[in-house]
Design a protein around this motif. Structure first.
Motif, PDB file in Angstrom:
ATOM      1  N   ALA A   1      12.741 -11.015  13.290  1.00 25.90           N
ATOM      2  CA  ALA A   1      14.182 -12.300  11.976  1.00 25.90           C
ATOM      3  C   ALA A   1      14.563 -11.740  11.525  1.00 25.90           C
ATOM      4  N   GLY A   2      14.908 -10.388  11.367  1.00 27.65           N
ATOM      5  CA  GLY A   2      15.869  -9.773  10.652  1.00 27.65           C
ATOM      6  C   GLY A   2      14.578  -8.993   8.599  1.00 27.65           C
ATOM      7  N   VAL A   3      13.079  -9.213   8.997  1.00 29.65           N
ATOM      8  CA  VAL A   3      12.666  -9.155   7.404  1.00 29.65           C
ATOM      9  C   VAL A   3      13.123  -7.359   7.683  1.00 29.65           C
ATOM     10  N   HIS A   4      12.847  -7.684   6.056  1.00 30.96           N
ATOM     11  CA  HIS A   4      13.631  -5.519   5.417  1.00 30.96           C
ATOM     12  C   HIS A   4      13.145  -4.606   5.900  1.00 30.96           C
ATOM     13  N   SER A   5      11.554  -5.342   5.615  1.00 33.68           N
ATOM     14  CA  SER A   5      10.576  -3.741   6.047  1.00 33.68           C
ATOM     15  C   SER A   5       8.858  -4.415   6.274  1.00 33.68           C
ATOM     16  N   LEU A   6       8.487  -3.621   6.727  1.00 29.18           N
ATOM     17  CA  LEU A   6       6.967  -3.951   7.660  1.00 29.18           C
ATOM     18  C   LEU A   6       6.289  -2.897   7.404  1.00 29.18           C
ATOM     19  N   TRP A   7       4.702  -3.139   6.871  1.00 34.23           N
ATOM     20  CA  TRP A   7       4.016  -2.145   6.000  1.00 34.23           C
ATOM     21  C   TRP A   7       2.025  -2.208   6.906  1.00 34.23           C
ATOM     22  N   SER A   8       2.055  -1.103   6.642  1.00 32.16           N
ATOM     23  CA  SER A   8       0.186  -0.793   7.009  1.00 32.16           C
ATOM     24  C   SER A   8      -0.508  -0.730   5.719  1.00 32.16           C
TER      25      SER A   8
END
Length: 340
Positions: free
Chosen positions: A27-34
């Protein structure tokens, strides 16, 4: 809105978390975090996110600095950076004294200087190429006659979390970025955290503009605004209970509600915690329809560079957590100019 919008992926099942990461990246989300918790490994999950995505920044928000030996943490971070092709950001935090003692078996007597020293050690471990390595600090010591890592990354951005005055100042002295607490209001970040970061940066001969400002934000999206508000209030109420977070409530702000939430937590009364959180949720969370959330995020736009949307999980059914994540993907993708 110029700030970037990321998503903290909260699913307990790592298989579900990976699916969400893939959908968010498409989808183009800027950043993904755990996140890291007793039932989640931030590093393992970040590695899996890095392996199945192509464009999003992947980060940990946050990894406890003292739950793992410095060498083990540095090795894991370097591996993830290699998998991510340079897209990885290591977010770290001290955790509470009780968590360090009871969960990790580690003494945390001087949190701020221990964090500064541990970050410096991790940087040196990652930067090292070949030959002997030695670090003799006040708290940490590492000695290796042979430490060869010629094929691994030499740099990883390190962001650090902070709440109290000394820790926020320490972040300003040593980290590439700052991670605000999940229930820090925009006003608290602007009026309290940023001046402390600036003071810490000045001590180290840096400018606060050199520090990337991020914060987690409790975010509950639903077509049913009442359900979204309740989920957000439960998470805010739960996070308001530790006395170690008093800095987020200056001058005794919400003292009665925080005590009510502590009392409800002792009874395992989730509805009571949510009720206490109702009085605090307006400026410490975003909630409602995706359109509502976009509007509410504007209060952070002049404060942070990256806003990390944090889906509530406390007292929330896993299916509703996942549905929330997918709605938040729409919010984050729209901010990035993508499409869900």
């Amino acid at each position: 809105m110029t700030m970037k919008i990321g998503l903290v992926i909260m699913d307990e099942d790592p298989v579900d978390a990976v699916k969400v990461a893939k959908a968010a990246d498409r989808a183009g989300v800027h950043s993904l975090w755990s996140i890291d918790y007793y039932n989640r490994s931030s590093l393992t999950r970040a590695a899996s996110f890095a392996a199945v995505t192509e464009n999003a920044i992947v980060g940990t928000s946050v990894t406890p600095l003292f739950a793992r030996a410095p060498l083990a943490l540095a090795a894991a971070a370097a591996d993830i950076q290699a998998i991510a092709g340079g897209r990885f950001v290591l977010g770290v935090g001290s955790s509470t004294r009780r968590m360090n003692q009871d969960w990790y078996g580690t003494a945390l007597q001087h949190p701020a200087p221990q964090v500064r020293e541990r970050i410096e050690l991790i940087r040196q471990l990652i930067a090292h190429r070949s030959g002997p390595f030695r670090f003799d600090g006040r708290f940490d010591s590492v000695a290796m006659a042979h430490y060869e890592r010629a094929g691994l990354p030499t740099e990883i951005p390190i962001m650090a979390a902070g709440v109290g005055e000394h820790m926020v100042s320490a972040v300003g002295q040593c980290a590439d970025g700052f991670v605000g607490h999940t229930i820090a209001s925009a006003d608290n970040l602007r009026d309290v955290s940023l001046p402390r970061l600036a003071a810490g940066a000045a001590k180290a001969g840096r400018e606060v503009t050199d520090i990337r400002i991020t914060t987690q934000i409790v975010a509950a999206a639903s077509t049913d605004r009442a359900v979204a508000r309740r989920d957000a209030a439960a998470q805010v109420g739960f996070y308001a209970t530790p006395k170690g977070y008093d800095a987020l409530f200056p001058d005794g702000q919400h003292a009665a509600e925080r005590q009510a939430s502590r009392d409800a937590l002792a009874r395992n009364d989730i509805d009571g915690i949510a009720a206490a959180g109702e009085a605090m949720v307006e400026d410490r969370a975003v909630y409602g329809t995706p359109e509502d959330i976009v509007e509410q995020l504007r209060r952070y736009a002049d404060v942070v560079d990256w806003a990390l949307l944090y889906p509530p999980t406390f007292g929330v059914d896993p299916d509703r957590v996942r549905a929330n994540e997918h709605l938040l993907i729409e919010v984050a993708a729209a901010a990035a100019g993508g499409s869900a």
